[in-house]
Design a protein around this motif. Structure first.
Motif, PDB file in Angstrom:
ATOM      1  N   SER A 411       0.835  -1.202   0.000  1.00  0.00           N
ATOM      2  CA  SER A 411       0.000   0.000   0.000  1.00  0.00           C
ATOM      3  C   SER A 411       0.867   1.248   0.000  1.00  0.00           C
ATOM      4  N   GLY A 412       0.234   2.377  -0.206  1.00  0.00           N
ATOM      5  CA  GLY A 412       0.955   3.641  -0.200  1.00  0.00           C
ATOM      6  C   GLY A 412      -0.043   4.781  -0.121  1.00  0.00           C
ATOM      7  N   TRP A 413       0.418   5.893   0.384  1.00  0.00           N
ATOM      8  CA  TRP A 413      -0.489   7.033   0.498  1.00  0.00           C
ATOM      9  C   TRP A 413       0.322   8.324   0.461  1.00  0.00           C
ATOM     10  N   TYR A 414      -0.395   9.405   0.228  1.00  0.00           N
ATOM     11  CA  TYR A 414       0.243  10.710   0.388  1.00  0.00           C
ATOM     12  C   TYR A 414      -0.806  11.695   0.867  1.00  0.00           C
ATOM     13  N   LEU A 415      -0.310  12.736   1.483  1.00  0.00           N
ATOM     14  CA  LEU A 415      -1.182  13.800   1.965  1.00  0.00           C
ATOM     15  C   LEU A 415      -0.487  15.106   1.612  1.00  0.00           C
ATOM     16  N   GLN A 416      -1.215  16.037   1.042  1.00  0.00           N
ATOM     17  CA  GLN A 416      -0.573  17.303   0.696  1.00  0.00           C
ATOM     18  C   GLN A 416      -1.494  18.472   0.990  1.00  0.00           C
ATOM     19  N   GLY A 417      -0.877  19.614   1.210  1.00  0.00           N
ATOM     20  CA  GLY A 417      -1.647  20.827   1.420  1.00  0.00           C
ATOM     21  C   GLY A 417      -0.971  21.975   0.700  1.00  0.00           C
ATOM     22  N   THR A 418      -1.774  22.890   0.159  1.00  0.00           N
ATOM     23  CA  THR A 418      -1.185  24.107  -0.405  1.00  0.00           C
ATOM     24  C   THR A 418      -1.916  25.296   0.196  1.00  0.00           C
ATOM     25  N   TYR A 419      -1.195  26.388   0.282  1.00  0.00           N
ATOM     26  CA  TYR A 419      -1.797  27.617   0.798  1.00  0.00           C
ATOM     27  C   TYR A 419      -1.429  28.750  -0.141  1.00  0.00           C
ATOM     28  N   LYS A 420      -2.445  29.324  -0.754  1.00  0.00           N
ATOM     29  CA  LYS A 420      -2.232  30.491  -1.608  1.00  0.00           C
ATOM     30  C   LYS A 420      -2.527  31.697  -0.738  1.00  0.00           C
ATOM     31  N   PHE A 421      -1.511  32.501  -0.450  1.00  0.00           N
ATOM     32  CA  PHE A 421      -1.763  33.628   0.445  1.00  0.00           C
ATOM     33  C   PHE A 421      -1.954  34.934  -0.287  1.00  0.00           C
ATOM     34  N   ASN A 422      -1.602  34.998  -1.549  1.00  0.00           N
ATOM     35  CA  ASN A 422      -2.061  36.098  -2.391  1.00  0.00           C
ATOM     36  C   ASN A 422      -2.114  35.576  -3.824  1.00  0.00           C
ATOM     37  N   PRO A 423      -2.657  36.365  -4.752  1.00  0.00           N
ATOM     38  CA  PRO A 423      -2.916  35.785  -6.074  1.00  0.00           C
ATOM     39  C   PRO A 423      -1.674  35.184  -6.745  1.00  0.00           C
ATOM     40  N   ALA A 424      -0.499  35.654  -6.389  1.00  0.00           N
ATOM     41  CA  ALA A 424       0.692  35.196  -7.105  1.00  0.00           C
ATOM     42  C   ALA A 424       1.476  34.101  -6.381  1.00  0.00           C
ATOM     43  N   TRP A 425       1.316  33.968  -5.085  1.00  0.00           N
ATOM     44  CA  TRP A 425       2.210  33.087  -4.341  1.00  0.00           C
ATOM     45  C   TRP A 425       1.492  31.977  -3.591  1.00  0.00           C
ATOM     46  N   ARG A 426       2.104  30.790  -3.632  1.00  0.00           N
ATOM     47  CA  ARG A 426       1.589  29.644  -2.890  1.00  0.00           C
ATOM     48  C   ARG A 426       2.754  28.916  -2.221  1.00  0.00           C
ATOM     49  N   ILE A 427       2.457  28.245  -1.145  1.00  0.00           N
ATOM     50  CA  ILE A 427       3.417  27.315  -0.569  1.00  0.00           C
ATOM     51  C   ILE A 427       2.703  25.973  -0.392  1.00  0.00           C
ATOM     52  N   GLY A 428       3.482  24.907  -0.358  1.00  0.00           N
ATOM     53  CA  GLY A 428       2.852  23.600  -0.241  1.00  0.00           C
ATOM     54  C   GLY A 428       3.749  22.596   0.454  1.00  0.00           C
ATOM     55  N   PHE A 429       3.110  21.583   1.019  1.00  0.00           N
ATOM     56  CA  PHE A 429       3.792  20.521   1.736  1.00  0.00           C
ATOM     57  C   PHE A 429       3.199  19.192   1.293  1.00  0.00           C
ATOM     58  N   ARG A 430       4.062  18.171   1.175  1.00  0.00           N
ATOM     59  CA  ARG A 430       3.535  16.857   0.811  1.00  0.00           C
ATOM     60  C   ARG A 430       4.357  15.764   1.488  1.00  0.00           C
ATOM     61  N   TYR A 431       3.675  14.748   1.977  1.00  0.00           N
ATOM     62  CA  TYR A 431       4.357  13.597   2.543  1.00  0.00           C
ATOM     63  C   TYR A 431       3.815  12.343   1.867  1.00  0.00           C
ATOM     64  N   SER A 432       4.703  11.495   1.347  1.00  0.00           N
ATOM     65  CA  SER A 432       4.296  10.235   0.710  1.00  0.00           C
ATOM     66  C   SER A 432       4.957   9.077   1.428  1.00  0.00           C
ATOM     67  N   ARG A 433       4.268   7.957   1.490  1.00  0.00           N
ATOM     68  CA  ARG A 433       4.847   6.793   2.148  1.00  0.00           C
ATOM     69  C   ARG A 433       4.331   5.496   1.517  1.00  0.00           C
ATOM     70  N   LEU A 434       5.202   4.479   1.497  1.00  0.00           N
ATOM     71  CA  LEU A 434       4.850   3.188   0.905  1.00  0.00           C
ATOM     72  C   LEU A 434       5.067   2.066   1.907  1.00  0.00           C
ATOM     73  N   ASN A 435       4.220   1.053   1.834  1.00  0.00           N
ATOM     74  CA  ASN A 435       4.390  -0.148   2.653  1.00  0.00           C
ATOM     75  C   ASN A 435       4.488  -1.355   1.723  1.00  0.00           C
ATOM     76  N   PRO A 436       5.700  -1.904   1.534  1.00  0.00           N
ATOM     77  CA  PRO A 436       5.891  -2.986   0.566  1.00  0.00           C
ATOM     78  C   PRO A 436       5.263  -4.299   1.035  1.00  0.00           C
TER      79      PRO A 436
END
Lengths: 504, 301
Positions: A411-436
């Motif tokens: 199995s595997g999953w990821y979770l991500q979030g982005t934040y646009k704080f004004n029309p031109a700029w965004r920041i984002g975070f993502r974590y992915s993980r796998l279970n073989p």
């Protein structure tokens, strides 16, 4: 009056006054005198009343004629494609810096497309899209992508070539059919083109479970229910040549089904959730470039996608790939792949072998968006997660004759979030993980993969217009227990020409 | 294909009952207001956006797809205003009777004379609408034309209520004609007044009132201003003696505040559409409040 071409009869009635109006109030310095203006206003008012009377007369006529044709004129304008076909190009390039050599992913066999990109300056992908309504019943679209390969070559792939029924083509409301090759409905990201992604690369589950995207040949039915809340269900039938399947016997060996729900929460938040299943077999799994039976990355020529139907070709590709890895070991900063093998006493058959057997892939996705002011262009928070679960029943084998039967799940999953704080700029975070797969899933309990591959990514991007974006991304990949790869990307994604509206 | 529908029915929350009301999906609040005025109790109106949202940039949210799926009439501005989201809704909602060229597909821009069609369309010029300015609602005559056109469509789609639509249209037009005469009288006092705007959102209002836009804060349509562009706007505003900076509720205030400060002129927020400002609950309020605010600008010393 060429500018009136295509206007309705109603607009023609209105034409005389409005031809005058813009001149009167144009922003030039020769402003009209008060007398002229008064005359214009009077004319406007008179014309307006005349028109209303005309329209009311028309209305009267309509309501008294019960057999009136139900086809009032609708201007032909407002349609999306001014050209036929609409042509769009996506330019996607980056400069990348990696702290380690390319890694395999512990316990997972990678397809050709999901290997790490090129270091240094590279054109990640250039996409050419042609699309148009074919007639009153069908829409057609084709996308050709040119990708940079890890070894420095370039490969051309026919990413999409499909037709789709148009609403009003005679099918029941809510039903649509798509056939050909397309990014099919599976999870959140799969149906989106990579240029719409929030990160440079696809999350780990996409890389190991569907080789970045599932775009086999096939067809798909989708139905949107006439409910208060958004509800959609669909099913598909596919050839079975694209990863995680391959070398289909029947050419129609893969089936899919999905369901989605979504709604708003208050005025400025909304969500969508979905569940998906994709089922088929591989003889063996296609890990070559593109689609199972095509060889698009031979050493001699990589830009013609020859279509062969024999399995030897896929095997041949695999040999080449492994050979390349061995040569890579000569690089200075190369971690010793052989060393790993000595430590563990074997090599990672799940990562380096080829799978033959049945695969069922399940996926769940959720996406939530919140635009605090109601205007997602100004400020927006998005949260998105997907969980993939793969059941495999078959055999992993390599060309050295080593093999193991497996029957189990990874199995595997990821979770991500982005934040646009004004029309031109965004920041984002993502974590992915796998279970073989674990050793319990293997017939002869060959070995245990004692590492869960994971990646952490941070990104910031700048959007100049809806057609141009520049992104900086840092990722730390721990794909094996031995090596951590720090990756830095500076990427641009620009589009020119026609660009379709994006889905949620 | 009926098997799909057969499968669908048992799982549904409500197997849609015979709907007496005509369901109208309005892309913008002004068309929702007009639809309520003309349709009355015979229609159910859904507004896809509220008065403080920028209709250029809306996500094709699942909830909107569900609404389009069940709509009998689609009532939007058109001319490319909704091109970023409406095509997805139409395709996914797959409702045959509201597709282009159907009676249920009503685009305001197809029934009025569009102002400012660009002589050239190139993205280096910003987000230009190829057919002309789509913000057609701030000209009273346009509302009148659309009222009649909507009634016409409704009588075709729902002939049983034709008499209702005819009666309501007639009542609306009587009120609207009187109101328009009053508003038009007031515009003569506004003619020639120089102002600064953020976006080309007021083209029809200015064409009607004679107000003169001396500069736009946006560098290009859809492209935010730069410092040097703001400096130019300041010069233009000073030279022309601009009286105010006009702002639609959804427009960003950053560049405006700087300009307001430097030029010593106020930022005046106009409703732009129904619901844009508190107390603007219908189309009559929209024009009353807009003109009143503009008169305040004119009378300010």
């Amino acid at each position: 009056m060429p500018s009136l071409h295509g206007l309705t009869r109603l607009a023609l009635l209105a034409a005389p006054i409005f031809l005058i109006a813009p001149e009167v109030h144009s922003q030039t310095n020769d402003a009209p005198t008060a007398a002229e203006l008064a005359a214009e206003i009077k004319a406007l008012k008179q014309d307006y009343e005349t028109r209303i009377q005309n329209l009311e007369a028309q209305l009267e006529a309509i309501t008294t004629q019960s057999a009136a044709p139900a086809t009032p004129a609708t201007g032909a304008r407002g349609q999306s494609s001014a050209f036929n076909p609409a042509i769009g190009v996506i330019l996607n390039a980056a400069v990348a810096d990696f702290s380690a050599a390319p890694q395999e992913v512990s316990g997972f066999q990678l397809g050709h497309e999901s290997q790490r990109g090129q270091e240094g300056l590279s054109l990640i992908e250039t996409e050419f899209n042609f699309s148009a309504n074919i007639d009153d019943k069908f829409f057609g679209s084709s996308t050709i992508g040119i990708h940079a390969e890890e070894d420095g070559s370039e490969a051309i792939e026919l990413e999409e070539a499909y037709i789709q029924t148009l609403p009003g083509a005679g099918l029941p409301d809510g039903l649509r059919v798509k056939a050909g090759r397309a990014f099919w409905t599976l999870g959140y990201l799969n149906e989106h083109h990579p240029h719409a992604d929030d990160f440079v690369d696809r999350p780990l589950p996409y890389r190991v479970f569907i080789d970045k995207s599932y775009n086999d040949n096939g067809l798909e039915l989708a139905y949107v229910f006439p409910s208060e809340m958004y509800a959609e269900a669909g099913a598909g039938l596919f050839r079975g040549d694209d990863f995680p399947f391959g070398s289909s016997d029947t050419g129609r060996g893969v089936t899919s089904a999905y369901a989605r729900l979504g709604n708003d929460i208050g005025t400025n938040q909304s969500f969508r959730v979905g569940a998906y299943v994709l089922n088929g077999s591989a003889t063996p799994r296609s890990i070559a470039h593109g689609h199972g039976s095509s060889d698009a990355h031979g050493e001699e020529g990589h830009d013609d996608e020859e279509v062969h139907d024999d399995e030897d070709d896929a095997d041949h590709d695999e040999e080449e790939r492994i050979d390349t890895d061995v040569h890579d070991d000569d690089h200075d900063d190369e971690p010793e792949m052989a060393g790993d093998e000595e430590q563990e006493g074997h090599h990672d058959l799940l990562a380096e072998g080829v799978f033959t057997g049945d695969t069922t892939l399940y996926a769940l996705d959720v996406r939530y968006t919140w635009a605090p002011t109601g205007n997602p262009r100004d400020q927006e928070v998005t949260l998105q997660g997907e969980y993939f679960w793969r059941a495999e029943d078959g055999v992993y084998s390599d060309d050295e004759g080593e093999m193991t039967a497996v029957d189990g799940t990874s199995s595997g999953w990821y979770l991500q979030g982005t934040y646009k704080f004004n029309p031109a700029w965004r920041i984002g975070f993502r974590y992915s993980r796998l279970n073989p797969l674990s050793s319990a899933d293997m017939a002869n309990h060959v070995y245990e993969v004692e590492h869960d591959p994971s990646t952490v990514s941070l990104m910031g991007d700048w959007t100049n217009s809806e057609f141009g974006r520049v992104r900086l991304q840092f990722s730390r990949e721990a794909l094996t227990s031995e090596v951590t790869d720090d990756q830095l990307y500076l990427q641009y994604i620009m589009s020119l020409g026609a660009h379709g509206a994006h889905t949620y | 294909m009926t098997w799909i529908a057969a499968l669908a029915a048992p799982g549904m929350v409500q197997p849609s009952p015979a709907i007496a009301e005509v369901r109208i999906f309005a892309c913008e609040p002004e068309w929702a207001a007009l639809a309520s005025d003309i349709g009355g109790d015979a229609v159910h109106v859904y507004a896809a956006t509220h008065g403080r949202q920028d209709p250029h940039y809306i996500r094709a949210r699942p909830s909107l797809i569900a609404q389009v799926r069940r709509a009998d009439v689609l009532f939007c501005s058109g001319a490319g205003l909704e091109e970023g989201w409406l095509p997805v809704l139409l395709q996914r909602g797959a409702r045959a009777t509201i597709q282009p060229h159907q009676p249920g597909h009503l685009m305001a821009s197809a029934h009025v004379r569009l102002l400012d069609p660009p002589s050239r369309v190139d993205r280096s010029l910003g987000h230009v609408h190829a057919e002309g300015n789509p913000h057609v609602q701030l000209l009273p005559a346009n509302i009148g034309f659309l009222a009649t056109e909507l009634a016409r469509r409704l009588t075709v789609i729902d002939p049983d209520n034709a008499e209702t639509y005819r009666r309501r249209l007639s009542a609306f037009q009587d009120r609207w004609k009187d109101a328009t005469a009053g508003w038009t009288g007031r515009t003569s006092q506004l003619e020639g007044m120089p102002v600064v705007a953020y976006h080309e959102a007021w083209t029809y209002l200015f064409a009607w009132t004679g107000i003169e836009q001396v500069a736009a804060i946006e560098r290009l349509p859809g492209v935010p201003p730069t410092a040097s562009h703001l400096q130019e706007v300041l010069e233009l505003a000073r030279t022309a003696g601009a009286r105010a900076i006009l702002r639609a509720p959804y427009e960003p205030s950053e560049g405006m505040e700087w300009l307001s400060d430097k030029a010593g002129i106020p930022i005046v927020e106009l409703p732009f559409t129904v619901g844009g400002l508190e107390g603007v609950d219908d189309l009559f309020d929209l024009f009353d409040v807009t003109l009143t605010l503009l008169e305040t600008v004119r009378d300010r010393h």
